[in-house]
Design a protein around this motif. Sequence first.
Motif, PDB file in Angstrom:
ATOM      1  N   ARG A 144       0.479  -0.786   0.213  1.00  0.00           N
ATOM      2  CA  ARG A 144       0.112   0.295  -0.271  1.00  0.00           C
ATOM      3  C   ARG A 144       1.045   1.146   0.137  1.00  0.00           C
ATOM      4  O   ARG A 144       1.982   0.923   0.642  1.00  0.00           O
ATOM      5  CB  ARG A 144      -0.754  -0.016   1.095  1.00  0.00           C
ATOM      6  CG  ARG A 144      -1.789  -0.960   1.442  1.00  0.00           C
ATOM      7  CD  ARG A 144      -3.024  -1.746   1.970  1.00  0.00           C
ATOM      8  NE  ARG A 144      -3.236  -2.222   2.622  1.00  0.00           N
ATOM      9  CZ  ARG A 144      -4.603  -2.436   3.420  1.00  0.00           C
ATOM     10  NH1 ARG A 144      -4.404  -1.755   4.632  1.00  0.00           N
ATOM     11  NH2 ARG A 144      -5.285  -3.355   3.284  1.00  0.00           N
ATOM     12  N   PRO A 145       0.191   1.941  -0.882  1.00  0.00           N
ATOM     13  CA  PRO A 145       1.574   3.599  -0.772  1.00  0.00           C
ATOM     14  C   PRO A 145       1.031   3.777   0.787  1.00  0.00           C
ATOM     15  O   PRO A 145       0.346   3.994   1.120  1.00  0.00           O
ATOM     16  CB  PRO A 145       0.609   4.551  -2.133  1.00  0.00           C
ATOM     17  CG  PRO A 145      -0.606   4.119  -1.950  1.00  0.00           C
ATOM     18  CD  PRO A 145      -0.559   2.501  -1.576  1.00  0.00           C
ATOM     19  N   PRO A 146       2.037   4.720   1.460  1.00  0.00           N
ATOM     20  CA  PRO A 146       2.114   5.393   2.426  1.00  0.00           C
ATOM     21  C   PRO A 146       1.092   6.335   2.440  1.00  0.00           C
ATOM     22  O   PRO A 146       0.933   7.435   1.911  1.00  0.00           O
ATOM     23  CB  PRO A 146       4.160   5.361   2.700  1.00  0.00           C
ATOM     24  CG  PRO A 146       4.342   6.118   1.297  1.00  0.00           C
ATOM     25  CD  PRO A 146       3.410   5.809   0.335  1.00  0.00           C
TER      26      PRO A 146
END
Length: 59
Positions: free
Chosen positions: A43-45
Motif C-alpha cells: 500500500r502506498p504510504p
Amino acid sequence: MHTPPTSPPDPDAERQHVEETQDEALDETFPASDPVSPFMPARPPVPPAAPAPTVHDLG
C-alpha cells in the motif's frame, strides 16, 4: 575492463523460480485455512494530515 555479454533471461528458469517460491511459501504456512497469495501489493504510504488551524493561527 571488458564486461562479458549477458544472455537474455530464461523464461523457463523464471517460471521454475516462481513455482519454487510458491512451494516454499506453502510449506511455511501449512496447515492454514487461507490460500497462499503469490503477490501482495504494498500500500502506498498515507501522508500525515495537516494540523487544523487554531484560533491563534487565525489572528
